[in-house]
Design a protein around this motif. Structure first.
Motif, mmCIF file in Angstrom:
data_model
loop_
_atom_site.group_PDB
_atom_site.id
_atom_site.type_symbol
_atom_site.label_atom_id
_atom_site.label_comp_id
_atom_site.label_asym_id
_atom_site.label_seq_id
_atom_site.Cartn_x
_atom_site.Cartn_y
_atom_site.Cartn_z
ATOM 1 N N ILE A 20 -4.540 51.679 14.863
ATOM 2 C CA ILE A 20 -3.381 50.847 14.523
ATOM 3 C C ILE A 20 -3.064 49.975 15.727
ATOM 4 O O ILE A 20 -2.708 50.471 16.794
ATOM 5 N N GLY A 21 -3.210 48.667 15.554
ATOM 6 C CA GLY A 21 -2.926 47.717 16.623
ATOM 7 C C GLY A 21 -4.190 47.042 17.123
ATOM 8 O O GLY A 21 -5.113 47.709 17.596
ATOM 9 N N SER A 22 -4.240 45.717 17.027
ATOM 10 C CA SER A 22 -5.435 44.976 17.452
ATOM 11 C C SER A 22 -5.187 44.202 18.742
ATOM 12 O O SER A 22 -5.719 43.110 18.935
ATOM 13 N N GLY A 23 -4.369 44.775 19.624
ATOM 14 C CA GLY A 23 -4.167 44.175 20.938
ATOM 15 C C GLY A 23 -5.229 44.641 21.914
ATOM 16 O O GLY A 23 -6.275 45.178 21.538
ATOM 17 N N ILE A 24 -4.967 44.451 23.199
ATOM 18 C CA ILE A 24 -5.943 44.793 24.234
ATOM 19 C C ILE A 24 -6.343 46.263 24.148
ATOM 20 O O ILE A 24 -7.530 46.605 24.190
ATOM 21 N N THR A 25 -5.367 47.151 24.016
ATOM 22 C CA THR A 25 -5.658 48.583 23.991
ATOM 23 C C THR A 25 -6.475 48.968 22.770
ATOM 24 O O THR A 25 -7.496 49.668 22.878
ATOM 25 N N GLY A 26 -6.047 48.537 21.602
ATOM 26 C CA GLY A 26 -6.743 48.906 20.376
ATOM 27 C C GLY A 26 -8.169 48.391 20.324
ATOM 28 O O GLY A 26 -9.095 49.111 19.925
ATOM 29 N N PHE A 168 -5.279 39.616 46.127
ATOM 30 C CA PHE A 168 -5.903 40.397 45.058
ATOM 31 C C PHE A 168 -5.338 40.081 43.674
ATOM 32 O O PHE A 168 -5.797 40.637 42.687
ATOM 33 N N GLU A 169 -4.346 39.220 43.598
ATOM 34 C CA GLU A 169 -3.755 38.879 42.309
ATOM 35 C C GLU A 169 -4.379 37.600 41.767
ATOM 36 O O GLU A 169 -4.706 36.687 42.513
ATOM 37 N N GLY A 170 -4.534 37.546 40.454
ATOM 38 C CA GLY A 170 -5.129 36.374 39.819
ATOM 39 C C GLY A 170 -4.468 36.075 38.495
ATOM 40 O O GLY A 170 -3.417 36.617 38.158
ATOM 41 N N GLN A 171 -5.102 35.195 37.723
ATOM 42 C CA GLN A 171 -4.578 34.823 36.418
ATOM 43 C C GLN A 171 -5.723 34.599 35.453
ATOM 44 O O GLN A 171 -6.845 34.303 35.852
ATOM 45 N N ILE A 172 -5.432 34.770 34.160
ATOM 46 C CA ILE A 172 -6.440 34.570 33.122
ATOM 47 C C ILE A 172 -5.846 33.719 32.004
ATOM 48 O O ILE A 172 -4.647 33.465 31.958
ATOM 49 N N ASP A 173 -6.707 33.306 31.093
ATOM 50 C CA ASP A 173 -6.284 32.627 29.870
ATOM 51 C C ASP A 173 -6.200 33.682 28.767
ATOM 52 O O ASP A 173 -7.219 34.190 28.289
ATOM 53 N N THR A 174 -4.965 34.033 28.401
ATOM 54 C CA THR A 174 -4.739 35.092 27.422
ATOM 55 C C THR A 174 -5.399 34.799 26.078
ATOM 56 O O THR A 174 -5.985 35.688 25.448
ATOM 57 N N GLY A 175 -5.322 33.572 25.623
ATOM 58 C CA GLY A 175 -5.916 33.217 24.340
ATOM 59 C C GLY A 175 -7.425 33.392 24.340
ATOM 60 O O GLY A 175 -8.005 33.936 23.389
ATOM 61 N N LYS A 176 -8.069 32.929 25.406
ATOM 62 C CA LYS A 176 -9.525 33.078 25.507
ATOM 63 C C LYS A 176 -9.916 34.547 25.598
ATOM 64 O O LYS A 176 -10.921 34.967 25.026
ATOM 65 N N MET A 177 -9.128 35.333 26.326
ATOM 66 C CA MET A 177 -9.414 36.757 26.447
ATOM 67 C C MET A 177 -9.376 37.449 25.087
ATOM 68 O O MET A 177 -10.305 38.173 24.708
ATOM 69 N N MET A 178 -8.300 37.229 24.334
ATOM 70 C CA MET A 178 -8.162 37.915 23.057
ATOM 71 C C MET A 178 -9.190 37.423 22.046
ATOM 72 O O MET A 178 -9.729 38.207 21.253
ATOM 73 N N SER A 179 -9.485 36.128 22.063
ATOM 74 C CA SER A 179 -10.506 35.593 21.164
ATOM 75 C C SER A 179 -11.863 36.232 21.445
ATOM 76 O O SER A 179 -12.597 36.606 20.530
ATOM 77 N N ALA A 180 -12.183 36.386 22.738
ATOM 78 C CA ALA A 180 -13.465 36.991 23.116
ATOM 79 C C ALA A 180 -13.511 38.468 22.738
ATOM 80 O O ALA A 180 -14.550 38.971 22.294
ATOM 81 N N LEU A 181 -12.380 39.179 22.915
ATOM 82 C CA LEU A 181 -12.340 40.590 22.543
ATOM 83 C C LEU A 181 -12.550 40.777 21.044
ATOM 84 O O LEU A 181 -13.311 41.642 20.613
ATOM 85 N N VAL A 182 -11.854 39.967 20.246
ATOM 86 C CA VAL A 182 -12.002 40.050 18.787
ATOM 87 C C VAL A 182 -13.447 39.765 18.378
ATOM 88 O O VAL A 182 -14.033 40.481 17.555
#
Length: 372
Positions: A20-26, A168-182
């Motif tokens: 249940i849940g299609s976010g990063i964890t799921g 050591f801190e950075g940034q990402i593109d959240t949309g690209k990350m989730m699209s790639a995970l899916v």
């Protein structure tokens, strides 16, 4: 529900793992299950058209905690617990980058900064005085000094003259990350069904029955990865916390790149190309923002605008392009909850606003727990 034989056979029968849940964890839990069980039937339910928590709505901070946040944690938790949590966040970021690749998620290592307002003199001095201690505490995790001091060269106003910096801190593109995970999940034969809201579940002798708005389905094992919405499934240790965010239109000659924390992390901003993303302010009205309903409030949106004008972009004209909100999962401590709720039912929730950092790791831990 009016299902054909083909629909019932392909999507709804003999489910080995239902998430249940299609976010990063799921999604990460699903990928780790697939590594262990090549032929398992894995199904993911998502109640929204897109993931409705924070996975597609966050600021894209690849961070592990600011100086003031870590200092506060050290006051309230044993040192070894704080170090262990930071280590999990660092491992989660490494796992995310390994799984998808820096180019795919547009990882940028501009570094991160913490700002302190002119009114926050006591906190400012305490953090500067504590840098040596915190660097020593975290050295085993990074094998280097994590924090240093830099002068304010970004034209910020109404803040203390020095900023605390971490490379050591950075940034990402959240949309690209989730699209790639899916895309990766689907390439592994794992199905995601959107607009399916789970109402409850019940244990049977050999399986778990999941009850949605429109149908019931049985699975051998159930994994809950709903984070900010966990209380809807009777996980009381997790409270929802709404985070409001806005983004500007492109700004010529934007005077900074990087990720920035302000007011103990309750405000945060970064560049996205030539734009500024700015979010936070739930500390202005904790009661109202303890909700799992998306929405905006005039109080917080006005404060975000005010801080942009007076502190972040005091000499630069800007226009707001869009505002939105996301739902985090928080609790009395910042440690994620990864545990068995009942026979064959497991949860990985309460990411504490650090989903980018720790979500991949919690997904892995959730999958391991469900298969041991």
């Amino acid at each position: 529900m009016n299902l054909s034989f083909w629909e019932a056979d392909t999507w709804f029968s003999e489910i080995d793992f239902l998430i249940i849940g299609s976010g990063i964890t799921g999604l990460n839990a699903a990928l780790h299950l697939r590594k262990k069980y090549e032929k398992a039937k894995i199904l993911i339910f998502e109640k929204g058209m897109l993931p409705e928590g924070a996975s597609t709505k966050n600021a894209g901070f690849a961070c592990f905690g600011s100086v003031s946040e870590i200092l506060e944690d050290l006051k309230n938790q044993p040192e070894e617990d704080v170090v262990a949590l930071v280590k999990r966040r660092v491992q989660g970021l490494e796992l995310l980058r390994q799984n998808l690749g820096d180019k795919v998620i547009d990882f940028q290592s501009y570094g991160g900064y913490e700002l302190f307002t002119e009114e926050d003199t006591l906190l400012y001095e305490e953090c500067l005085d504590s840098l040596g201690k915190i660097n020593k505490t975290l050295f085993p995790v990074f094998n280097a000094e994590v924090f240093s001091v830099k002068q304010n060269s970004f034209r910020f106003k109404r803040i203390q003259p020095q900023l605390v910096y971490s490379k050591f801190e950075g940034q990402i593109d959240t949309g690209k990350m989730m699209s790639a995970l899916v895309k990766k999940v689907q390439s592994e034969g794992i199905r995601i069904l959107n607009n399916v809201e789970v109402k409850t579940f019940q244990n049977n002798e050999n399986d778990v029955e999941v009850i949605t708005e429109n149908f019931r389905i049985k699975t051998k094992k159930l994994l809950i990865a709903t984070n900010g919405f966990a209380s809807r499934l009777n996980i009381p240790e997790v409270k929802p916390a709404r985070a409001q965010v806005l983004i500007t239109q492109p700004i010529q000659n934007l005077p900074f790149k990087g990720t920035f924390h302000l007011d103990k992390g309750y405000y945060y901003f970064r560049n996205i190309g030539k734009r500024v993303l700015f979010g936070g302010g739930r500390n202005l009205d904790f009661k109202t923002e303890e909700t799992d309903k998306n929405g905006l409030t005039e109080l917080i949106q006005n404060k975000l605008n005010e801080l942009l004008k007076t502190t972040i972009l005091p000499t630069t004209a800007f226009e707001i392009e869009r505002s939105w909100s996301g739902i985090m999962g928080v609790g009395q401590t910042k440690d994620p909850i990864v545990k068995e709720l009942s026979p064959n039912v497991y949860c990985g929730v309460r990411l504490g606003g650090m989903g980018i950092a720790i979500g991949s790791k919690v997904g892995q831990e959730l999958a391991e727990l469900a298969t041991t």
